[in-house]
Motif scaffolding. Structure first.
Motif, short mmCIF file in Angstrom:
data_model
loop_
_atom_site.label_atom_id
_atom_site.label_comp_id
_atom_site.label_asym_id
_atom_site.label_seq_id
_atom_site.Cartn_x
_atom_site.Cartn_y
_atom_site.Cartn_z
N ASP A 1 28.97 32.19 51.74
CA ASP A 1 29.56 31.83 53.02
C ASP A 1 29.90 30.35 53.07
N ARG A 2 28.98 29.53 52.60
CA ARG A 2 29.19 28.07 52.61
C ARG A 2 30.33 27.68 51.68
N ILE A 3 30.41 28.34 50.54
CA ILE A 3 31.49 28.04 49.59
C ILE A 3 32.84 28.42 50.19
N GLU A 4 32.90 29.59 50.81
CA GLU A 4 34.13 30.02 51.48
C GLU A 4 34.55 28.99 52.53
N SER A 5 33.59 28.55 53.33
CA SER A 5 33.88 27.58 54.39
C SER A 5 34.38 26.26 53.80
N GLU A 6 33.79 25.83 52.71
CA GLU A 6 34.19 24.57 52.08
C GLU A 6 35.61 24.66 51.50
N ILE A 7 35.94 25.80 50.92
CA ILE A 7 37.29 25.99 50.37
C ILE A 7 38.33 25.93 51.48
N TYR B 1 35.76 19.41 43.35
CA TYR B 1 35.23 19.16 44.69
C TYR B 1 34.00 20.03 44.96
N LEU B 2 34.11 21.32 44.64
CA LEU B 2 33.01 22.24 44.92
C LEU B 2 31.79 21.94 44.05
N CYS B 3 32.03 21.55 42.82
CA CYS B 3 30.91 21.24 41.92
C CYS B 3 30.15 20.00 42.38
N LYS B 4 30.83 19.11 43.06
CA LYS B 4 30.16 17.93 43.63
C LYS B 4 29.37 18.30 44.88
N ARG B 5 29.89 19.28 45.62
CA ARG B 5 29.23 19.72 46.85
C ARG B 5 28.05 20.65 46.57
N PHE B 6 28.19 21.44 45.49
CA PHE B 6 27.16 22.42 45.16
C PHE B 6 26.73 22.19 43.71
N THR C 1 26.00 25.73 41.93
CA THR C 1 27.40 25.64 41.50
C THR C 1 28.05 27.02 41.53
N PRO C 2 29.16 27.17 42.27
CA PRO C 2 29.80 28.49 42.39
C PRO C 2 30.47 28.93 41.09
N SER C 3 30.53 30.22 40.88
CA SER C 3 31.20 30.75 39.70
C SER C 3 32.71 30.63 39.88
N HIS C 4 33.43 30.61 38.77
CA HIS C 4 34.90 30.55 38.84
C HIS C 4 35.45 31.80 39.52
N LYS C 5 34.80 32.94 39.30
CA LYS C 5 35.28 34.18 39.90
C LYS C 5 35.19 34.13 41.43
N LEU C 6 34.10 33.56 41.97
CA LEU C 6 33.98 33.44 43.42
C LEU C 6 35.04 32.51 43.98
N ILE C 7 35.28 31.39 43.29
CA ILE C 7 36.32 30.45 43.73
C ILE C 7 37.68 31.13 43.72
#
Length: 208
Positions: free
Chosen positions: A3-9, A27-32, A37-43
């Motif tokens: 949910d947090r990753i979705e919101s950040e994107i 950007y996401l790797c710096k935030r998480f 760290t989110p997977s590429h598939k989720l991104i």
């Protein structure tokens, strides 16, 4: 976490229109960091749900036009009105119980269906609350969120358990389709709920 990753994107694309995948990933790797760290598939799944290649020149991603806040707010309002009308047609008593939420009650004042209308796939704050009953819960969201929720159901045991207990995920367009049925009945409504499955296959990200 998803949910947090979705919101950040969403936030990143609003403030950085036409961004390439590498920029978004950095950007996401710096935030998480670390295990977060989110997977590429989720991104990729989030991007395909909300964004498109910018300006037709394959230079980067931007939010789709229909993801503008005002447009989605109108969608949510319209779907809510359809659900109220549909509930009354079926003999239920629709009652608003929260922001973008309503319950269909029967003549004994028992809740039969609990609808939550959302513009995003950020559903965990609602479905993991102590008062939420998955057996009668129906999340209604844009069709473009289906793959994202399906991805989560495969990677989040709690969400998968909720769906096994009866939680349904229905797309906006399917609610419109049901509402257009002239001879709708309770039995037909139940049958139609079952023919709007989430998309289970992984989406493919266009190459930049």
């Amino acid at each position: 976490l998803s949910d947090r990753i979705e919101s950040e994107i969403i936030h990143y694309l609003k403030t950085n229109p036409v961004s390439n995948l590498s920029q978004i990933d950095t950007y996401l790797c710096k935030r998480f960091t670390g295990l977060l760290t989110p997977s590429h598939k989720l991104i990729e799944t989030c991007l395909l749900s909300y964004a498109e290649i910018g300006n037709g020149d394959n230079t980067g991603w931007r939010l789709k036009e229909q993801e503008v806040r005002d447009a989605r707010a109108l969608d949510i309002l319209h779907i809510g009105e359809l659900l109220i009308t549909l509930g009354r047609r079926l003999g239920y008593h629709p009652e608003r119980v929260g922001e973008n939420q309503l319950v269909w009650k029967d003549r004994l004042n028992q809740a039969i269906y609990h609808f939550i209308v959302l513009a995003t796939a950020i559903i965990t704050p609602i479905i993991y609350s102590d008062t939420f009953v998955p057996k009668i819960g129906i999340i209604v969201l844009p069709g473009s969120r289906a793959s994202l929720v399906a991805y989560r159901s495969r990677h989040d045991p709690r969400l998968n358990l909720m769906m096994e207990k009866g939680l349904r995920i229905i797309k906006f367009r399917h609610i419109r389709r049901i509402s257009n049925e002239r001879n709708i009945s309770i039995d037909k409504f139940v049958q139609m709920l079952e023919i709007d499955p989430l998309k289970r296959n992984d989406p493919q990200l266009p190459l930049l």
